[in-house]
Design a protein around this motif. Structure first.
Motif, mmCIF file in Angstrom:
data_model
loop_
_atom_site.group_PDB
_atom_site.id
_atom_site.type_symbol
_atom_site.label_atom_id
_atom_site.label_comp_id
_atom_site.label_asym_id
_atom_site.label_seq_id
_atom_site.Cartn_x
_atom_site.Cartn_y
_atom_site.Cartn_z
ATOM 1 N N LEU A 71 0.826 -1.205 0.000
ATOM 2 C CA LEU A 71 0.000 0.000 0.000
ATOM 3 C C LEU A 71 0.859 1.254 0.000
ATOM 4 C CD1 LEU A 71 -2.970 0.583 0.003
ATOM 5 C CD2 LEU A 71 -2.945 0.662 2.475
ATOM 6 N N MET A 72 1.991 1.181 0.666
ATOM 7 C CA MET A 72 2.824 2.374 0.781
ATOM 8 C C MET A 72 3.516 2.728 -0.527
ATOM 9 S SD MET A 72 4.319 1.407 4.458
ATOM 10 C CE MET A 72 5.569 2.608 4.792
ATOM 11 N N LEU A 74 1.907 3.056 -3.206
ATOM 12 C CA LEU A 74 0.864 3.694 -4.013
ATOM 13 C C LEU A 74 1.223 5.106 -4.491
ATOM 14 C CD1 LEU A 74 -1.831 2.575 -4.946
ATOM 15 C CD2 LEU A 74 -2.888 3.662 -3.005
ATOM 16 N N PRO A 75 1.666 6.007 -3.598
ATOM 17 C CA PRO A 75 2.003 7.346 -4.110
ATOM 18 C C PRO A 75 3.172 7.337 -5.087
ATOM 19 C CG PRO A 75 2.547 7.157 -1.789
ATOM 20 C CD PRO A 75 1.741 5.961 -2.144
#
Lengths: 380, 214, 178
Positions: A71-72, A74-75
């Motif tokens: 998830l991290m 993502l950016p």
């Protein structure tokens, strides 16, 4: 340093006799679209050898991926290619959804298609403007940015950001769209269609532009195949390869659109393909807006921790520049064992060196601009 | 995917090429299918790789991806993954080659419990070949595919850059993304985190992600 | 095609292009003259994160669960908390964000269990040093913190006694919703 690891010492450049002239273009050059350095070997005005030197914008995205959970990352995904950040961001989400087996609600799928195609048009518009700026035409640049601004405004209203969207999440999107978004999107499509005749009158028919573009910077099918060139550059040499058609992802198989191709393979062909693609994106947007269902934008049950099964997955989408692939190797933990980004500009730029050989130095900027490389995407 | 769809002209040509006595090596069918995106997966030997690449090139395939996996911690090997695809109908082939690491593992020792269910072990279980080639020593170098695919030029340089894997026969194997005088290979798992270079005394930095043993 | 025809066609193509620019000459300017005209920010506009002030409790509701700290890809959030007297939940005593590192991905807002994080709408922050972008999100709440703790303590005591749900009971457990 080199001898420590037994790596080969840097080779001196091989010159072609005494009259070879070495010219460094970039990394700080206004028409290099970022930080590309081209080492040109010249004889007079003819390019004997062009050696792209890359890595100036290397931000270690793949290393970062291994140090962060899924998830991290993502950016990061929308920062690989800042011009089609939405497409890349959603591609990463889709890759993870396939790996994790997450179902995406219908409404989110439609929203994704609409925003992706808007993003594709904005990327093509920016290319259109800057490419002509490279060729010396300032006016089309201003018109293209005026149109692009509309897209950014529409996307900003929905995503809250203008360039690095981080709009997707595993399973859906962050914000729902409203009636005003639909209205603005359709208004933009109509506006862009109204502007197309102007663009053609201003640029496509312009005799100076045609003289600089026709028959210059040929990428033929054989070159494309050997270098793995994809995207508009490939379609401009007559290969109708578009991943939205060849390997339909998301809900692209439901839409009726064409894959524009041109036979010539020169700069002008690439230009025409991109302009035709904007129209096809408009068609997809119209169909997606018409079919936009009501419903949730995220799955009902949302997980907070993502641990894919042990395995490998390769997911590819058609970005504005071509075939963007994400290769994820999972070892069953929360961090990827390896996350490799196959970026289209990387392959396209490696072909540029072959294309530039034998051309004139005055055409360098035009050829490079027509391939539409985004350097952060090459360097990752 | 490959079997179900009508074989394209390229796929037929590839099949004809492969039938001419090329050694594809053991098939890894567990990685094939719509969920992984690969149509066919094989573990090939280093000796067979250049000829296979030639067959793919002649059949009209392009080199889509070349990357490396650092499996030294649990398996004591590096793995090169090649992906070939064609522009006609989708037919993505994944070939991999195992190599002996040029540098020994210097990170924390492998935990036996994790090694059992680690990626390498689980992926090895996926192979269709009954007898795993355990005894044969791993090659230390991979052959360069630049002759068949010029695209391999940059891809191999990137793998060399990031993993230190050498390619025999590459015309100019030098750094691609990192500075020419860099003396590290950052995507190796024992490299630590990105900031390990900035603070050499600090050792592998450990973040919330787990850093070096991630 | 004779040279003359090509010449005339070329000139005509340039005239057509000039016609387009002439048409645009009479359009309204689309440029926003920024410092004089302020941009209209959309509701979704993302800027540095801030803590939500819940009207029901008169304060934020950060329970120092560290979920935002753990999910932040830029490692730019710092939270510390203590357990106020008589309360079951923790309460943030330090909440700092290094906005210079923040990538505005919104993952912290997604994971927040009490929905007490939101985006602020500032877009024109400037500074000469990087440490000027380390924001203390608790600043607006410092003045009311002692009062909140007292209210929460009283509410907790009253909640512990059965059948005496006074009006202050809501203070400790603010309404959650965004």
């Amino acid at each position: 340093m080199a001898e420590i690891w037994g790596e080969p010492a840097p080779q001196p450049l091989a010159g072609n006799g005494d009259d070879t002239y070495y010219l460094n273009m970039g990394p700080q050059h206004p028409s290099m679209h970022g930080v590309l350095r081209l080492l040109l070997h010249l004889r007079g005005e003819e390019i004997l050898e062009a050696e792209p030197v890359i890595g100036y914008a290397h931000r270690a995205h793949e290393k970062m991926a291994e140090n962060r959970n899924y998830l991290m990352f993502l950016p990061n995904s929308s920062r690989v290619d800042y011009l089609s950040g939405m497409i890349y961001n959603l591609a990463y989400c889709q890759a993870m959804e396939r790996l994790l087996g997450i179902e995406v609600p219908e409404r989110a799928e439609h929203i994704r298609v609409i925003v992706s195609e808007l993003n594709r048009i904005s990327s093509h518009l920016l290319w259109f403007g800057t490419f002509l700026l490279d060729l010396g035409g300032v006016t089309p640049f201003l018109y293209a940015f005026d149109d692009r601004e509309e897209i950014l405004t529409i996307l900003e209203r929905v995503t809250g950001s203008r360039l690095t969207y981080s709009y997707g999440r595993f399973g859906g999107v962050t914000q729902d769209v409203d009636a005003l978004f639909v209205e603005q999107t359709l208004a933009f499509v109509a506006r862009l269609r109204g502007r197309m005749p102007d663009y053609h009158a201003l640029v496509s028919d312009n005799v100076i532009f045609r003289h600089r573009c026709e028959g210059v910077g040929l990428i033929d099918q054989a070159t494309a195949l050997r270098y793995g060139v994809t995207g508009p550059c490939l379609r401009a040499c007559g290969v109708p390869y578009d991943l939205r058609r060849a390997e339909p992802y998301g809900i692209y198989s439901r839409f009726d659109f064409e894959v524009p191709t041109q036979p010539a393979g020169d700069i002008f062909a690439r230009y025409l393909v991109r302009l035709a693609e904007m129209e096809q994106s408009c068609r997809i947007i119209e169909q997606a807006v018409a079919a936009l269902p009501a419903g949730p934008i995220m799955p009902e049950k949302q997980k907070k921790r993502f641990k894919p099964e042990v395995g490998e997955s390769y997911f590819a989408v058609e970005s504005a520049r071509g075939h963007f692939g994400i290769y994820i190797v999972s070892d069953g933990s929360e961090l990827p064992l390896r996350l490799k980004l196959r970026t289209p500009s990387f392959a396209n730029l490696s072909a540029v060196a072959a294309v530039l050989k034998g051309t004139m130095i005055a055409d360098t900027v035009a050829i490079l601009g027509s391939v539409d490389v985004v350097l952060p995407e090459v360097d990752r | 995917m490959a079997e179900g769809a009508v074989a394209s002209e390229h796929a037929q040509r590839l099949r004809a090429e492969l039938e001419a006595g090329l050694d594809l090596g053991p098939r890894w069918s567990a990685l094939e299918g719509a969920s992984s995106g690969f149509a066919r997966c094989h573990a090939v030997s280093v000796e067979a790789l250049p000829r296979l690449a030639g067959a793919f090139a002649r059949a009209g395939y392009f080199l889509e991806l070349l990357t490396c996996l650092d499996l030294r911690q649990h398996e004591g090997r590096m793995r090169l993954v090649y992906t070939f695809n064609c522009f006609a109908a989708l037919d993505r082939w994944r070939l991999h080659v195992d190599l002996a690491p040029t540098r020994p593992w210097s990170g924390p020792a492998a935990k036996p419990a994790r090694a059992k269910k680690g990626a390498a072990a689980a992926l090895d279980a996926a192979t269709d070949a009954a007898a795993a080639p355990a005894a044969a020593p791993l090659p230390v170098e991979a052959p360069s595919l630049v002759a068949s695919f010029p695209a391999a030029d940059w891809l191999e340089r990137e793998v060399f850059d990031m993993f230190g894997v050498r390619f025999a026969g590459h015309p100019q194997l030098k750094r691609l993304l990192l500075p020419e005088d860099a003396d590290f290979h950052p995507l190796l798992k024992d490299f630590g985190r990105m900031d390990a270079v900035a603070a050499p005394g600090a050792g592998p930095a450990m973040g919330p992600g787990g850093g070096a043993d991630g | 095609m004779s040279v003359l025809v090509r010449l005339l066609r070329g000139i005509w193509s340039l005239m057509l292009g000039l016609g387009v620019t002439l048409k645009n000459l009479f359009r309204r300017p689309v440029t926003q003259t920024y410092p004089h005209q302020k941009p209209e920010l959309s509701a979704a506009f993302r800027s540095a994160i801030a803590l939500v002030n819940f009207p029901a409790s008169g304060s934020h509701d950060c329970v120092a669960c560290m979920q935002c700290v753990n999910i932040c890809p830029s490692f730019c959030i710092k939270v510390e908390g203590d357990k106020p007297e008589g309360l079951k939940r923790k309460r943030a005593t330090v909440f700092e964000v290094d906005y210079a590192l923040c990538s505005l991905c919104g993952l912290c807002i997604d994971v927040c269990p009490t929905n007490t994080l939101k985006y602020s709408k500032t877009y024109d922050d400037v500074g000469y040093r990087r440490d000027q972008f380390v924001y203390d999100l608790l600043t607006p709440f410092r003045a009311g913190e002692a009062a909140w703790r007292e209210r929460a303590r009283v509410a907790a005591v009253e909640a512990a006694q059965p059948a005496s749900a006074g009006p202050a009971a809501a203070a400790g457990e603010p309404e959650v919703g965004r």
